[in-house]
Motif scaffolding. Structure first.
Motif, short mmCIF file in Angstrom:
data_model
loop_
_atom_site.label_atom_id
_atom_site.label_comp_id
_atom_site.label_asym_id
_atom_site.label_seq_id
_atom_site.Cartn_x
_atom_site.Cartn_y
_atom_site.Cartn_z
N GLU A 1 9.24 11.55 8.71
CA GLU A 1 9.84 10.69 7.84
C GLU A 1 9.33 10.02 6.86
O GLU A 1 7.56 10.23 6.92
N LYS A 2 9.00 9.85 5.75
CA LYS A 2 7.88 9.51 4.19
C LYS A 2 6.66 8.52 5.12
O LYS A 2 7.92 7.35 5.61
N ILE A 3 6.06 8.05 5.08
CA ILE A 3 5.56 7.29 5.11
C ILE A 3 4.60 6.69 4.22
O ILE A 3 4.23 7.73 3.11
N ASP A 4 4.74 5.84 4.28
CA ASP A 4 4.15 3.98 2.87
C ASP A 4 2.94 3.76 3.20
O ASP A 4 3.02 2.69 4.02
N ARG A 5 1.70 4.43 3.10
CA ARG A 5 0.42 3.84 3.90
C ARG A 5 0.25 2.07 3.22
O ARG A 5 0.20 1.62 4.34
N GLU A 6 0.85 1.67 2.28
CA GLU A 6 0.39 0.02 1.73
C GLU A 6 1.73 -0.84 3.14
O GLU A 6 1.50 -1.78 3.44
#
Length: 451
Positions: free
Chosen positions: A76-81
């Motif tokens: 799944e898309k990874i949002d670093r923030e």
């Protein structure tokens, strides 16, 4: 909304773990690397050995393995923030688990920041009231812009629209955050101009750069020449994670050398996330910082709170409250059955592996050290395996005709003070094998027949 080129960098750490570095926001299904090749595994055996990715207690599933190709892919898309906030390094620990025999390989996902956030100011307009008697060179602190990105992708510079009276000085705080100060370059004259307005722009260092703006509005008054000064630039506090609500964390204090209204100081947070605003409350008059929510060492071990002290005309001083969250033993161990055979044949040899148990504890140090055991009256035992894994094996011969099933209770206890424990029950059925010949009820039978 914006395109970027990315690459995946695979390396081995000093401890032999494989590390994959790749940018956040990669599409689901994107290939991170060939984990089978990197660990020297036979791709053909991945399916038969039930190869899978273990998230080491993470709530979300960030990656998966394609057992046909051995490729590690984005689940799944990874949002670093979202995961790491403003931390300089964003690391997710993962494990590749194979069975028959049990094999465990640790690897690390190093999520790289991309410039997907633009600088934002706390307010749409920054207001100042400045006396016309203010000297050339007088300085006025500006609210900093917040950019959720890190490093070069965070705020790197500020500019102001050309105007007759002010220049901009860009400074770097003790926490490395850049902020600006207005500097009077030409004295104000209320009789000629009672208001001055211009645009302040914050620019990050991404490629291409992104920016945010705010309006600065100056009301020229007929005289305040001292900004509040805090007693400390940095307040360092240690706070246990089980601290009760309404605990006074610290009382910040700033003084203003001016008299009357010009010397009255009020306190407020600089830019702060919504989650932290729900946890902390700052009294605008007394400077008391109180705990109004729950802090969790496992979520964040250090908390940084920027605070401003302002006088009645907008002159401000700044400080930082740095909170070191102290871990307490507030998490009981978690027992997970990774692979347990529901049925075991009665002719299984002693030492036969019938299940794999994994034990996790989110606490740190001794609070996270876990011992695992089972009751003594069953022909099974737990054998420590790799890291926090145990193999459940038989210790003696089984006989379905004597006992056809077992209820095994596993207990995990940590080394905290006081210790916390949890249990899990496993039900195993003994499967019949043909190990008994037919037996007559009598050794001989007699019968009388008439002729």
């Amino acid at each position: 909304m914006f395109g970027f080129l990315f690459f995946v960098l695979m390396a081995r750490t000093a401890y032999g773990d494989v590390s994959y570095s790749f940018p956040e926001e990669m599409k689901r299904g994107s290939v991170i690397g060939n984990i089978a090749k990197d660990f020297g595994l036979d791709v053909k055996s991945l399916s038969s050995r039930d190869a899978r990715i273990d998230n080491e207690g993470n709530r979300k599933r960030y990656c998966d393995i394609n057992t046909n190709t051995g490729e590690l892919i984005v689940a799944e898309k990874i949002d670093r923030e979202e995961i790491c906030g403003k931390k300089a390094s964003c690391v997710i620990k993962q494990e590749l688990v194979l069975e028959n025999p049990l094999e465990l390989h640790r690897f690390i996902l190093n999520i790289q920041d991309i410039n997907d956030n633009l600088p934002q100011f706390k307010l749409n307009i920054i207001k100042f009231e400045i006396s016309e008697s203010a000297d050339k060179g007088s300085r006025y602190l500006l609210d900093e812009a917040h950019d959720a990105d890190i490093g070069v992708n965070s705020v790197q510079s500020y500019t102001i629209e050309n105007n007759e009276h002010f220049l901009l000085s860009v400074l770097t705080g003790v926490n490395g955050v850049k902020y600006g100060e207005l500097v009077i370059d030409k004295e104000l004259d209320r009789e000629k101009e009672n208001e001055v307005a211009f645009i302040l722009t914050a620019v990050d260092g991404g490629t291409p750069p992104r920016s945010g703006t705010v309006v600065i509005h100056v009301t020229v008054l007929d005289a305040n020449d001292n900004a509040p000064v805090f007693s400390q630039a940095v307040y360092k506090i240690s706070l246990p994670e089980n601290s009760p609500l309404d605990t006074v964390v610290v009382t910040v204090s700033a003084t203003d050398a001016d008299e009357g209204q010009n010397g009255e100081v009020t306190y407020e947070f600089s830019h702060l996330s919504e989650s932290l605003l729900e946890i902390f409350d700052l009294d605008a008059v007394s400077g008391k910082l109180k705990l109004t929510g729950i802090i969790d060492y496992e979520e964040e071990s250090t908390i940084e709170l920027p605070i401003q002290a302002k006088d009645s005309q907008g002159l401000a001083g700044r400080c930082i409250v740095l909170i070191d969250v102290i871990d307490v033993n507030d998490n009981a161990p978690t027992i997970m059955t990774k692979s347990v055979k529901i049925s075991v044949p009665e002719n299984a040899l002693p030492g036969t592996e019938v299940g794999i148990i994994n034990v996790q504890d989110r606490d740190s140090d001794n609070n996270g050290q876990v011992r695992c055991s089972i009751q003594q009256n069953v022909p099974f035992k737990l054998v420590p395996s790799i890291k926090n894994y145990y193999s459940l094996v038989t210790t003696g011969e089984l006989d379905r005709e004597m006992l056809s099933d077992y209820n095994i209770t596993i207990t995990a206890t940590d080394d905290g003070s006081p210790p916390l424990s949890s249990t899990k029950n496993i039900h195993l059925t003994v499967a019949d094998v043909n190990d008994n010949p037919p037996v007559f009820q009598e050794q001989s039978y007699r019968a009388h027949v008439r002729k």
